[in-house]
Design an enzyme around this catalytic site. Structure first.
Site, PDB file in Angstrom:
ATOM      1  N   ASN A  59       4.676 -11.774  20.076  1.00  0.00           N
ATOM      2  CA  ASN A  59       4.318 -12.192  18.724  1.00  0.00           C
ATOM      3  C   ASN A  59       2.822 -11.953  18.589  1.00  0.00           C
ATOM      4  OD1 ASN A  59       3.713 -13.429  16.332  1.00  0.00           O
ATOM      5  ND2 ASN A  59       4.235 -15.508  16.990  1.00  0.00           N
ATOM      6  N   LYS A  87       0.981 -12.191  16.049  1.00  0.00           N
ATOM      7  CA  LYS A  87       0.323 -13.041  15.050  1.00  0.00           C
ATOM      8  C   LYS A  87      -0.588 -12.168  14.171  1.00  0.00           C
ATOM      9  CE  LYS A  87       1.057 -16.886  18.127  1.00  0.00           C
ATOM     10  NZ  LYS A  87       0.674 -18.223  18.604  1.00  0.00           N
ATOM     11  N   HIS A 127       8.400 -20.468  13.161  1.00  0.00           N
ATOM     12  CA  HIS A 127       7.303 -20.580  14.132  1.00  0.00           C
ATOM     13  C   HIS A 127       6.456 -21.803  13.784  1.00  0.00           C
ATOM     14  CE1 HIS A 127       3.666 -19.807  16.377  1.00  0.00           C
ATOM     15  NE2 HIS A 127       4.415 -19.049  17.160  1.00  0.00           N
ATOM     16  N   GLU A 131       3.418 -22.296  13.651  1.00  0.00           N
ATOM     17  CA  GLU A 131       2.283 -22.060  12.737  1.00  0.00           C
ATOM     18  C   GLU A 131       2.763 -21.980  11.289  1.00  0.00           C
ATOM     19  OE1 GLU A 131       0.748 -18.730  14.964  1.00  0.00           O
ATOM     20  OE2 GLU A 131       0.332 -20.146  16.587  1.00  0.00           O
ATOM     21  N   GLU A 169       9.369 -23.403  21.740  1.00  0.00           N
ATOM     22  CA  GLU A 169       7.920 -23.328  21.884  1.00  0.00           C
ATOM     23  C   GLU A 169       7.319 -24.717  21.675  1.00  0.00           C
ATOM     24  OE1 GLU A 169       6.409 -19.065  21.093  1.00  0.00           O
ATOM     25  OE2 GLU A 169       6.524 -20.068  19.173  1.00  0.00           O
ATOM     26  N   GLY A 196      -1.002 -21.369  22.625  1.00  0.00           N
ATOM     27  CA  GLY A 196      -2.405 -20.971  22.529  1.00  0.00           C
ATOM     28  C   GLY A 196      -3.365 -21.933  23.222  1.00  0.00           C
ATOM     29  N   SER A 228       1.805 -20.177  26.018  1.00  0.00           N
ATOM     30  CA  SER A 228       0.900 -19.848  27.124  1.00  0.00           C
ATOM     31  C   SER A 228       1.582 -19.118  28.288  1.00  0.00           C
ATOM     32  CB  SER A 228       0.172 -21.105  27.614  1.00  0.00           C
ATOM     33  OG  SER A 228      -0.610 -21.653  26.572  1.00  0.00           O
TER      34      SER A 228
HETATM   35  P1  13P Z   1       0.633 -18.084  23.222  1.00  0.00           P
HETATM   36  O1  13P Z   1       1.446 -17.257  24.186  1.00  0.00           O
HETATM   37  O2  13P Z   1      -0.663 -17.439  22.822  1.00  0.00           O
HETATM   38  O3  13P Z   1       0.495 -19.489  23.678  1.00  0.00           O
HETATM   39  O4  13P Z   1       1.490 -18.141  21.850  1.00  0.00           O
HETATM   40  C1  13P Z   1       2.829 -18.498  21.903  1.00  0.00           C
HETATM   41  C2  13P Z   1       3.454 -18.236  20.594  1.00  0.00           C
HETATM   42  O5  13P Z   1       3.155 -18.912  19.617  1.00  0.00           O
HETATM   43  C3  13P Z   1       4.415 -17.140  20.489  1.00  0.00           C
HETATM   44  O6  13P Z   1       5.120 -17.207  19.306  1.00  0.00           O
END
Ligand code: 13P
Length: 255
Positions: free
Chosen positions: A9, A11, A94, A96, A168, A174, A213
């Site tokens: 992903n 982003k 997601h 976010e 997640e 992150g 992560s």
């Molecule tokens: P990270 O791997 O940067 O923690 O992000 C995970 C994520 O949100 C994947 O959709």
């Protein structure tokens, strides 16, 4: 045995130069796992074109979709248009999108059902906040997200083959703080059970990915768990070298 997946992903990252570097660094050799990536929607066609030259087929998808087919919805991308670009899957739910864009359960359910009706594969994301985990609410939160988000999900085989769940935990996204393999396995097992018992779906055959992560140094422990079928990866999916390492780890575990 279920397949293993590495799904990147990206982003709101990766310009054309970094997409080029990604594919130049990629070395997937004899990787047999599924390799998927969700770039920014505007780059979907470019990524498909570049990935076809990388010698390994990639599924390319969207990070978000509209719940509508067309009309006066300024700034939105429809499932149909994403498919015109070549997208085969979409992330829905997601964290976010849930937190920054206030997407609620009902909206996510509409998005998911619309994507499905347009024959996209849906990667439906669920996960608890840190406070919820500390208060012992993880399973209740995950179950509620599944029941609301997958409401009326068709039980026919074709539709079910288009469903992937991503667990997640919000506190691991992150942050560099990864769930332990045992913590992740426990929730994945719970998700599988919930799909089967409460939603009448084929939990045993639904791919369930872990996200939060994930990086080459911790992937082996997570992906070797019985109910973890792969990873949805943010930061570590941006570099071709790390993505390749993750795909190699996942492929090795399929043997
Ligand atoms: P990270 O791997 O940067 O923690 O992000 C995970 C994520 O949100 C994947 O959709």
């Amino acid at each position: 045995m279920r397949k293993k997946f590495i799904v990147g992903n990206w982003k709101m990252n990766q310009d054309l130069a970094s997409i080029d570097s990604f594919f130049n660094e990629l070395s997937l050799g004899s990787c047999t796992c599924e390799t998927w990536v969700a770039p920014q929607a505007l780059h979907i066609s470019t990524v498909i074109e570049k990935s076809s030259k990388a010698g390994k087929s990639f599924f390319v998808g969207a990070q978000n979709i509209s719940e509508n087919s067309n009309g006066a919805f300024t700034g939105e991308n429809s499932a149909e248009t994403l498919q015109d670009l070549g997208a085969t899957f979409a992330l829905v739910g997601h964290s976010e999108r849930r937190s920054l864009y206030k997407e609620d359960h009902a909206l996510l359910n509409k998005k998911l059902m619309h994507a499905l009706s347009q024959n996209l594969i849906v990667v439906f994301c669920v996960g608890e906040q840190l406070e919820e985990r500390k208060n012992g609410m993880t399973e209740a939160v995950i179950k509620y997200q599944l029941l609301e988000g997958l409401k009326n999900f068709p039980t026919d085989q074709l539709s079910q083959s288009r469903l992937i769940i991503a667990y997640e935990p919000v506190w691991a996204i992150g942050t560099g703080e990864v769930a332990s393999p045992a913590q992740a396995q426990e929730v994945h097992h719970f998700i599988r059970k919930t799909l089967t018992k409460d939603l009448d779906l084929d939990g045993d055959n639904t791919p369930i990915l872990y996200g939060g992560s994930v990086k080459p140094s911790n992937a082996d422990g997570l992906l070797s768990q019985m109910d973890i079928d792969g990873a949805l990866v943010g930061g570590a999916s941006l570099l071709g070298e790390d993505f390749s390492k993750l795909a190699q780890i996942a492929s090795k575990l399929m043997k």
